[in-house]
Scaffold this motif. Sequence first.
Motif, PDB file in Angstrom:
ATOM      1  N   MET A  53       0.844  -1.190   0.000  1.00  0.00           N
ATOM      2  CA  MET A  53       0.000   0.000   0.000  1.00  0.00           C
ATOM      3  C   MET A  53       0.880   1.241   0.000  1.00  0.00           C
ATOM      4  N   ALA A  54       0.490   2.212  -0.764  1.00  0.00           N
ATOM      5  CA  ALA A  54       1.264   3.454  -0.790  1.00  0.00           C
ATOM      6  C   ALA A  54       0.310   4.626  -0.799  1.00  0.00           C
ATOM      7  N   GLU A  55       0.724   5.717  -0.157  1.00  0.00           N
ATOM      8  CA  GLU A  55      -0.085   6.931  -0.129  1.00  0.00           C
ATOM      9  C   GLU A  55       0.374   7.813  -1.281  1.00  0.00           C
ATOM     10  N   ALA A  56      -0.516   8.081  -2.232  1.00  0.00           N
ATOM     11  CA  ALA A  56      -0.107   8.810  -3.422  1.00  0.00           C
ATOM     12  C   ALA A  56      -0.194  10.324  -3.221  1.00  0.00           C
ATOM     13  N   HIS A  57      -1.175  10.764  -2.456  1.00  0.00           N
ATOM     14  CA  HIS A  57      -1.376  12.203  -2.305  1.00  0.00           C
ATOM     15  C   HIS A  57      -2.288  12.417  -1.112  1.00  0.00           C
ATOM     16  N   SER A  58      -2.035  13.458  -0.348  1.00  0.00           N
ATOM     17  CA  SER A  58      -2.967  13.750   0.741  1.00  0.00           C
ATOM     18  C   SER A  58      -2.984  15.240   1.041  1.00  0.00           C
ATOM     19  N   SER A  59      -4.101  15.693   1.617  1.00  0.00           N
ATOM     20  CA  SER A  59      -4.185  17.045   2.171  1.00  0.00           C
ATOM     21  C   SER A  59      -4.652  16.845   3.606  1.00  0.00           C
ATOM     22  N   ASP A  60      -5.112  17.918   4.281  1.00  0.00           N
ATOM     23  CA  ASP A  60      -5.442  17.702   5.692  1.00  0.00           C
ATOM     24  C   ASP A  60      -6.678  16.839   5.897  1.00  0.00           C
ATOM     25  N   ASN A  61      -7.616  16.788   4.926  1.00  0.00           N
ATOM     26  CA  ASN A  61      -8.786  15.919   5.111  1.00  0.00           C
ATOM     27  C   ASN A  61      -9.107  15.067   3.874  1.00  0.00           C
ATOM     28  N   SER A  62      -8.130  14.869   2.993  1.00  0.00           N
ATOM     29  CA  SER A  62      -8.337  14.033   1.799  1.00  0.00           C
ATOM     30  C   SER A  62      -7.089  13.196   1.547  1.00  0.00           C
ATOM     31  N   VAL A  63      -7.305  12.024   0.962  1.00  0.00           N
ATOM     32  CA  VAL A  63      -6.149  11.165   0.674  1.00  0.00           C
ATOM     33  C   VAL A  63      -6.454  10.257  -0.518  1.00  0.00           C
ATOM     34  N   ASN A  64      -5.415   9.939  -1.284  1.00  0.00           N
ATOM     35  CA  ASN A  64      -5.499   8.920  -2.340  1.00  0.00           C
ATOM     36  C   ASN A  64      -4.518   7.816  -1.976  1.00  0.00           C
ATOM     37  N   LEU A  65      -5.005   6.575  -1.998  1.00  0.00           N
ATOM     38  CA  LEU A  65      -4.136   5.435  -1.712  1.00  0.00           C
ATOM     39  C   LEU A  65      -4.074   4.546  -2.936  1.00  0.00           C
TER      40      LEU A  65
ATOM     41  N   GLY B  23     -14.966  17.201   2.984  1.00  0.00           N
ATOM     42  CA  GLY B  23     -15.789  18.351   2.604  1.00  0.00           C
ATOM     43  C   GLY B  23     -14.982  19.633   2.600  1.00  0.00           C
ATOM     44  N   LYS B  24     -15.430  20.592   1.787  1.00  0.00           N
ATOM     45  CA  LYS B  24     -14.679  21.849   1.641  1.00  0.00           C
ATOM     46  C   LYS B  24     -15.201  22.952   2.567  1.00  0.00           C
ATOM     47  N   LEU B  25     -16.446  22.808   3.024  1.00  0.00           N
ATOM     48  CA  LEU B  25     -17.028  23.839   3.883  1.00  0.00           C
ATOM     49  C   LEU B  25     -16.686  23.579   5.349  1.00  0.00           C
ATOM     50  N   LYS B  26     -16.736  24.641   6.146  1.00  0.00           N
ATOM     51  CA  LYS B  26     -16.442  24.479   7.574  1.00  0.00           C
ATOM     52  C   LYS B  26     -17.368  23.420   8.194  1.00  0.00           C
ATOM     53  N   ALA B  27     -18.637  23.434   7.747  1.00  0.00           N
ATOM     54  CA  ALA B  27     -19.625  22.517   8.325  1.00  0.00           C
ATOM     55  C   ALA B  27     -19.502  21.088   7.805  1.00  0.00           C
ATOM     56  N   THR B  28     -18.718  20.874   6.739  1.00  0.00           N
ATOM     57  CA  THR B  28     -18.623  19.522   6.159  1.00  0.00           C
ATOM     58  C   THR B  28     -17.185  19.006   6.097  1.00  0.00           C
ATOM     59  N   ARG B  29     -16.247  19.746   6.647  1.00  0.00           N
ATOM     60  CA  ARG B  29     -14.845  19.318   6.595  1.00  0.00           C
ATOM     61  C   ARG B  29     -14.612  17.974   7.282  1.00  0.00           C
ATOM     62  N   HIS B  30     -15.506  17.627   8.204  1.00  0.00           N
ATOM     63  CA  HIS B  30     -15.326  16.385   8.971  1.00  0.00           C
ATOM     64  C   HIS B  30     -15.896  15.172   8.234  1.00  0.00           C
ATOM     65  N   VAL B  31     -16.493  15.376   7.072  1.00  0.00           N
ATOM     66  CA  VAL B  31     -17.114  14.274   6.318  1.00  0.00           C
ATOM     67  C   VAL B  31     -16.221  13.894   5.133  1.00  0.00           C
TER      68      VAL B  31
ATOM     69  N   ILE C 185     -11.530  14.191  10.130  1.00  0.00           N
ATOM     70  CA  ILE C 185     -12.658  13.379   9.668  1.00  0.00           C
ATOM     71  C   ILE C 185     -13.328  12.657  10.835  1.00  0.00           C
ATOM     72  N   LYS C 186     -14.642  12.847  10.956  1.00  0.00           N
ATOM     73  CA  LYS C 186     -15.414  12.180  12.011  1.00  0.00           C
ATOM     74  C   LYS C 186     -16.471  11.256  11.416  1.00  0.00           C
ATOM     75  N   ARG C 187     -16.659  11.372  10.109  1.00  0.00           N
ATOM     76  CA  ARG C 187     -17.674  10.548   9.441  1.00  0.00           C
ATOM     77  C   ARG C 187     -17.184  10.235   8.032  1.00  0.00           C
ATOM     78  N   ILE C 188     -17.337   8.953   7.644  1.00  0.00           N
ATOM     79  CA  ILE C 188     -17.001   8.545   6.282  1.00  0.00           C
ATOM     80  C   ILE C 188     -18.294   8.081   5.628  1.00  0.00           C
ATOM     81  N   GLU C 189     -18.523   8.500   4.402  1.00  0.00           N
ATOM     82  CA  GLU C 189     -19.758   8.091   3.736  1.00  0.00           C
ATOM     83  C   GLU C 189     -19.490   7.716   2.285  1.00  0.00           C
ATOM     84  N   LEU C 190     -20.440   7.038   1.702  1.00  0.00           N
ATOM     85  CA  LEU C 190     -20.310   6.584   0.319  1.00  0.00           C
ATOM     86  C   LEU C 190     -21.684   6.239  -0.217  1.00  0.00           C
ATOM     87  N   GLU C 191     -21.732   6.089  -1.525  1.00  0.00           N
ATOM     88  CA  GLU C 191     -22.945   5.651  -2.197  1.00  0.00           C
ATOM     89  C   GLU C 191     -22.581   4.394  -2.989  1.00  0.00           C
ATOM     90  N   VAL C 192     -23.418   3.383  -2.912  1.00  0.00           N
ATOM     91  CA  VAL C 192     -23.100   2.115  -3.579  1.00  0.00           C
ATOM     92  C   VAL C 192     -24.372   1.539  -4.207  1.00  0.00           C
TER      93      VAL C 192
END
Length: 122
Positions: free
Chosen positions: A1-13, A31-39, A73-80
């Motif tokens: 596993m390798a980490e390709a890119h990350s920011s403070d609340n986003s990552v690509n593996l 999320g990009k907004l103050k209210a959604t940065r934790h998602v 991040i306090k919540r992870i979500e997805l659509e499947v």
Amino acid sequence: MAEAHSSDNSVNLIAILPTGEIIGIAEMHGGKLKATRHVGTIGINVSSEWRNSGVGSDLLRSIIEWAKLCDIIKRIELEVMTDNQPALHIYEKFGFKTEGCKHGALYKEGRLIDTYLMGLTY
Ligand SMILES: CC(C)(COP(=O)(O)OP(=O)(O)OC[C@H]1O[C@@H](n2cnc3c(N)ncnc32)[C@H](O)[C@@H]1OP(=O)(O)O)[C@@H](O)C(=O)NCCC(=O)NCCS
């Protein structure tokens, strides 16, 4: 596993073989907004010839570990898609709960497809 890119609340593996062949990817976008940065919204894809070998589980585990360590991040979500049994299986295995169904959320090959919204809050 390798980490390709990350920011403070986003990552690509990426899941990569010693030969350099990439056999799976996972991404989480916070999320990009103050209210959604934790998602963090995630997506995972494993090369078809490597499925059912534990790669998807490894990627999902790593994403969750990264999310917990990043302290934003306090919540992870997805659509499947509701018929995607392997994906539903690994998400449930890691504690994701189905929170709702979007009827006809996708249009593919002439038909409407339902999706589940799944979330993991900790
Ligand atoms: C979903 C996906 C990422 C899973 O990756 P993977 O590397 O095959 O995952 P793993 O090998 O770690 O685990 C697969 C699990 O699904 C189970 N499984 C496989 N087919 C299944 C089915 N038809 N019904 C129920 N469970 C199934 C396996 O038994 C395994 O379970 P286990 O972890 O308890 O042993 C992969 O199938 C994929 O890339 N699919 C296409 C893209 C996609 O659908 N991405 C998700 C979109 S939200």
